[in-house]
Design a protein around this motif. Structure first.
Motif, PDB file in Angstrom:
ATOM      1  N   SER A  58       0.814  -1.217   0.000  1.00 62.69           N
ATOM      2  CA  SER A  58       0.000   0.000   0.000  1.00 62.69           C
ATOM      3  C   SER A  58       0.849   1.269   0.000  1.00 62.69           C
ATOM      4  CB  SER A  58      -0.935   0.018   1.214  1.00 62.69           C
ATOM      5  OG  SER A  58      -0.219   0.253   2.413  1.00 62.69           O
ATOM      6  N   THR A  59       2.124   1.162   0.341  1.00 61.29           N
ATOM      7  CA  THR A  59       3.003   2.328   0.388  1.00 61.29           C
ATOM      8  C   THR A  59       3.746   2.491  -0.937  1.00 61.29           C
ATOM      9  OG1 THR A  59       4.953   1.137   1.199  1.00 61.29           O
ATOM     10  CG2 THR A  59       3.360   1.895   2.851  1.00 61.29           C
ATOM     11  N   ALA A  60       4.220   3.686  -1.200  1.00 57.18           N
ATOM     12  CA  ALA A  60       4.968   3.926  -2.431  1.00 57.18           C
ATOM     13  C   ALA A  60       6.242   3.085  -2.468  1.00 57.18           C
ATOM     14  CB  ALA A  60       5.305   5.414  -2.546  1.00 57.18           C
ATOM     15  N   ALA A  61       6.962   3.054  -1.354  1.00 56.31           N
ATOM     16  CA  ALA A  61       8.193   2.258  -1.298  1.00 56.31           C
ATOM     17  C   ALA A  61       7.886   0.768  -1.439  1.00 56.31           C
ATOM     18  CB  ALA A  61       8.925   2.522   0.014  1.00 56.31           C
ATOM     19  N   GLY A  62       6.788   0.334  -0.820  1.00 62.29           N
ATOM     20  CA  GLY A  62       6.404  -1.063  -0.920  1.00 62.29           C
ATOM     21  C   GLY A  62       6.059  -1.457  -2.337  1.00 62.29           C
ATOM     22  N   VAL A  63       5.322  -0.622  -3.050  1.00 59.74           N
ATOM     23  CA  VAL A  63       4.980  -0.911  -4.441  1.00 59.74           C
ATOM     24  C   VAL A  63       6.239  -0.964  -5.302  1.00 59.74           C
ATOM     25  CG1 VAL A  63       3.774  -0.062  -6.491  1.00 59.74           C
ATOM     26  CG2 VAL A  63       2.652   0.022  -4.272  1.00 59.74           C
ATOM     27  N   ASP A  64       7.163  -0.036  -5.077  1.00 59.43           N
ATOM     28  CA  ASP A  64       8.424  -0.061  -5.826  1.00 59.43           C
ATOM     29  C   ASP A  64       9.159  -1.377  -5.610  1.00 59.43           C
ATOM     30  OD1 ASP A  64       8.168   2.457  -6.967  1.00 59.43           O
ATOM     31  OD2 ASP A  64       9.221   3.478  -5.337  1.00 59.43           O
ATOM     32  N   ASP A  65       9.240  -1.806  -4.354  1.00 56.60           N
ATOM     33  CA  ASP A  65       9.944  -3.045  -4.033  1.00 56.60           C
ATOM     34  C   ASP A  65       9.222  -4.253  -4.626  1.00 56.60           C
ATOM     35  OD1 ASP A  65      12.172  -4.299  -2.561  1.00 56.60           O
ATOM     36  OD2 ASP A  65      10.561  -5.237  -1.408  1.00 56.60           O
ATOM     37  N   LEU A  66       7.895  -4.264  -4.534  1.00 50.13           N
ATOM     38  CA  LEU A  66       7.113  -5.368  -5.087  1.00 50.13           C
ATOM     39  C   LEU A  66       7.314  -5.481  -6.596  1.00 50.13           C
ATOM     40  CD1 LEU A  66       4.929  -7.535  -5.226  1.00 50.13           C
ATOM     41  CD2 LEU A  66       3.205  -5.717  -5.101  1.00 50.13           C
ATOM     42  N   LEU A  67       7.220  -4.375  -7.306  1.00 53.00           N
ATOM     43  CA  LEU A  67       7.351  -4.424  -8.761  1.00 53.00           C
ATOM     44  C   LEU A  67       8.770  -4.797  -9.188  1.00 53.00           C
ATOM     45  CD1 LEU A  67       5.156  -1.401  -9.882  1.00 53.00           C
ATOM     46  CD2 LEU A  67       4.542  -3.815  -9.698  1.00 53.00           C
ATOM     47  N   ALA A  68       9.750  -4.362  -8.406  1.00 47.83           N
ATOM     48  CA  ALA A  68      11.132  -4.763  -8.702  1.00 47.83           C
ATOM     49  C   ALA A  68      11.295  -6.271  -8.517  1.00 47.83           C
ATOM     50  CB  ALA A  68      12.100  -4.005  -7.800  1.00 47.83           C
ATOM     51  N   ALA A  69      10.706  -6.804  -7.432  1.00 47.31           N
ATOM     52  CA  ALA A  69      10.774  -8.248  -7.182  1.00 47.31           C
ATOM     53  C   ALA A  69      10.057  -9.010  -8.285  1.00 47.31           C
ATOM     54  CB  ALA A  69      10.168  -8.574  -5.826  1.00 47.31           C
ATOM     55  N   ALA A  70       8.898  -8.502  -8.708  1.00 48.06           N
ATOM     56  CA  ALA A  70       8.146  -9.167  -9.770  1.00 48.06           C
ATOM     57  C   ALA A  70       8.922  -9.164 -11.082  1.00 48.06           C
ATOM     58  CB  ALA A  70       6.800  -8.484  -9.953  1.00 48.06           C
ATOM     59  N   LEU A 106      -7.273   2.130  -1.562  1.00 47.79           N
ATOM     60  CA  LEU A 106      -7.306   3.044  -2.709  1.00 47.79           C
ATOM     61  C   LEU A 106      -5.921   3.433  -3.213  1.00 47.79           C
ATOM     62  CD1 LEU A 106      -8.765   4.871  -4.715  1.00 47.79           C
ATOM     63  CD2 LEU A 106      -8.809   6.646  -2.932  1.00 47.79           C
ATOM     64  N   ARG A 107      -5.104   4.028  -2.344  1.00 47.43           N
ATOM     65  CA  ARG A 107      -3.826   4.533  -2.836  1.00 47.43           C
ATOM     66  C   ARG A 107      -2.929   3.412  -3.344  1.00 47.43           C
ATOM     67  NH1 ARG A 107      -3.731   8.095   2.138  1.00 47.43           N
ATOM     68  NH2 ARG A 107      -4.652  10.073   1.480  1.00 47.43           N
ATOM     69  N   ALA A 108      -3.075   2.203  -2.809  1.00 43.65           N
ATOM     70  CA  ALA A 108      -2.310   1.071  -3.327  1.00 43.65           C
ATOM     71  C   ALA A 108      -2.602   0.858  -4.809  1.00 43.65           C
ATOM     72  CB  ALA A 108      -2.635  -0.198  -2.539  1.00 43.65           C
ATOM     73  N   HIS A 109      -3.858   1.038  -5.211  1.00 44.54           N
ATOM     74  CA  HIS A 109      -4.229   0.907  -6.621  1.00 44.54           C
ATOM     75  C   HIS A 109      -3.598   2.023  -7.445  1.00 44.54           C
ATOM     76  CE1 HIS A 109      -8.187  -1.465  -5.620  1.00 44.54           C
ATOM     77  NE2 HIS A 109      -7.261  -1.654  -4.697  1.00 44.54           N
ATOM     78  N   ILE A 110      -3.708   3.240  -6.916  1.00 46.30           N
ATOM     79  CA  ILE A 110      -3.171   4.396  -7.631  1.00 46.30           C
ATOM     80  C   ILE A 110      -1.656   4.273  -7.800  1.00 46.30           C
ATOM     81  CG2 ILE A 110      -2.842   6.905  -7.523  1.00 46.30           C
ATOM     82  CD1 ILE A 110      -5.516   6.980  -5.909  1.00 46.30           C
ATOM     83  N   ARG A 111      -0.973   3.885  -6.730  1.00 41.95           N
ATOM     84  CA  ARG A 111       0.489   3.785  -6.779  1.00 41.95           C
ATOM     85  C   ARG A 111       0.948   2.705  -7.746  1.00 41.95           C
ATOM     86  NH1 ARG A 111       0.279   4.842  -0.320  1.00 41.95           N
ATOM     87  NH2 ARG A 111       0.710   7.098  -0.419  1.00 41.95           N
ATOM     88  N   ALA A 112       0.254   1.598  -7.783  1.00 41.03           N
ATOM     89  CA  ALA A 112       0.617   0.539  -8.729  1.00 41.03           C
ATOM     90  C   ALA A 112       0.358   0.988 -10.163  1.00 41.03           C
ATOM     91  CB  ALA A 112      -0.153  -0.733  -8.419  1.00 41.03           C
ATOM     92  N   ALA A 113      -0.795   1.571 -10.401  1.00 39.83           N
ATOM     93  CA  ALA A 113      -1.129   2.010 -11.757  1.00 39.83           C
ATOM     94  C   ALA A 113      -0.183   3.104 -12.240  1.00 39.83           C
ATOM     95  CB  ALA A 113      -2.567   2.513 -11.801  1.00 39.83           C
ATOM     96  N   GLU A 114       0.184   3.999 -11.334  1.00 47.66           N
ATOM     97  CA  GLU A 114       1.110   5.086 -11.691  1.00 47.66           C
ATOM     98  C   GLU A 114       2.411   4.536 -12.277  1.00 47.66           C
ATOM     99  OE1 GLU A 114       3.368   8.830  -9.436  1.00 47.66           O
ATOM    100  OE2 GLU A 114       2.336   7.274  -8.271  1.00 47.66           O
ATOM    101  N   ARG A 115       2.859   3.409 -11.746  1.00 47.87           N
ATOM    102  CA  ARG A 115       4.122   2.813 -12.185  1.00 47.87           C
ATOM    103  C   ARG A 115       3.954   1.876 -13.374  1.00 47.87           C
ATOM    104  NH1 ARG A 115       3.974   4.562  -7.309  1.00 47.87           N
ATOM    105  NH2 ARG A 115       5.814   5.022  -6.053  1.00 47.87           N
ATOM    106  N   LEU A 116       2.802   1.193 -13.448  1.00 45.01           N
ATOM    107  CA  LEU A 116       2.621   0.181 -14.486  1.00 45.01           C
ATOM    108  C   LEU A 116       2.075   0.729 -15.800  1.00 45.01           C
ATOM    109  CD1 LEU A 116       1.162  -2.680 -12.273  1.00 45.01           C
ATOM    110  CD2 LEU A 116       3.313  -2.771 -13.549  1.00 45.01           C
TER     111      LEU A 116
END
Length: 268
Positions: A58-70, A106-116
């Motif tokens: 749900s956090t910006a840093a968490g999404v960055d780390d998740l997408l990097a891992a993926a 909500l913001r977890a969706h926004i943060r993921a979409a912003e990057r993807l």
């Protein structure tokens, strides 16, 4: 979008709908990274022979780390399931309650979409699936934060589809009523307050409580057909139409239903 051979990320994948989505993707030949805060995601992923990630998506840093891992585990990400969610505090809640539920629902969706989305625009394809709720079309008795964030998650998914749908970005939003998960029944059902019990019964008694696997099956069919609104409980559409046809009447009816539920809870 054809699922076989695709790569996918599912958040909230340790159990419930998330685990069922991961399993359904795996069975259809996709490679899946299961993400969750809970350590139990390790076991769920091991059962499927798929990679996992533990952290706060749900956090910006968490999404960055998740997408990097993926990206390390799967390569380019084809599908992202923004599924993690919480029920939140009863009634209006406080400042901290709102910060947390807005981040998770909500913001977890926004943060993921912003990057993807920029990646998918470049590639000309990608798919975003948001888990909302029938509460996003109707409302949730008892929990303002849940109702508001599910409305917002659905609205954000609509906006994504309108804005980027012609650029190859597919979007679906899941809006079920009762599903047999911890978010419906709670960690300890015996400890529910009368207020919490009324909120639970508003969902569990409104229609059939489905199993997560049934919901996942509906989601897979919708993704393959590229259908925007996923309603595992078809009656939600009738309820939504009734709401829109006479808002004041619908609100009066919801007030009566709420009073009935609270009265029943107090009596029991």
């Amino acid at each position: 979008m054809e699922i076989e051979g695709r790569t996918a990320v599912v958040t909230g994948a340790a159990s419930g709908i998330g685990a069922a989505l991961a399993r359904a993707l795996h069975e259809r030949g996709a490679r899946v990274l299961l993400a969750d805060l809970a350590e139990a995601v390790t076991e769920t992923a091991a059962q499927l022979g798929q990679p996992h990630w533990i952290g706060d998506a749900s956090t910006a840093a968490g999404v960055d780390d998740l997408l990097a891992a993926a990206s390390r585990e799967l390569g380019d990400i084809d599908l992202y399931f923004a599924n993690a969610g919480i029920a939140g505090a009863p009634r209006i809640g406080g400042e901290h309650d709102w910060d947390r539920i807005l981040d998770v629902n909500l913001r977890a969706h926004i943060r993921a979409a912003e990057r993807l989305v920029p990646r998918w625009q470049t590639r000309g394809e990608g798919y975003f699936v948001a888990t909302a709720s029938a509460a996003g079309l109707l409302t949730q008795i008892g929990q303002a934060g849940y109702s508001v964030t599910k409305h917002a998650a659905l609205a954000f998914a609509e906006w994504l589809s309108v804005t980027y749908g012609d650029e190859g970005v597919g979007v679906s939003v899941l809006a079920p009523m009762g599903v047999n998960t911890k978010i419906l029944w709670g960690e300890d059902p015996s400890s529910l307050t009368a207020e919490e019990l009324a909120a639970q019964r508003a969902v569990s008694e409104a229609g059939t409580v489905l199993e997560p696997a049934d919901v996942a099956k509906a989601v897979m069919a919708a993704v393959e057909a590229e259908t925007f609104l996923i309603l595992p409980h078809p009656e939600v559409l009738d309820m939504h139409r009734m709401k829109g046809s006479d808002y004041d009447r619908w609100i009066r009816g919801m007030r009566r239903y709420q009073a009935k539920l609270r009265g029943s809870g107090a009596a029991s």
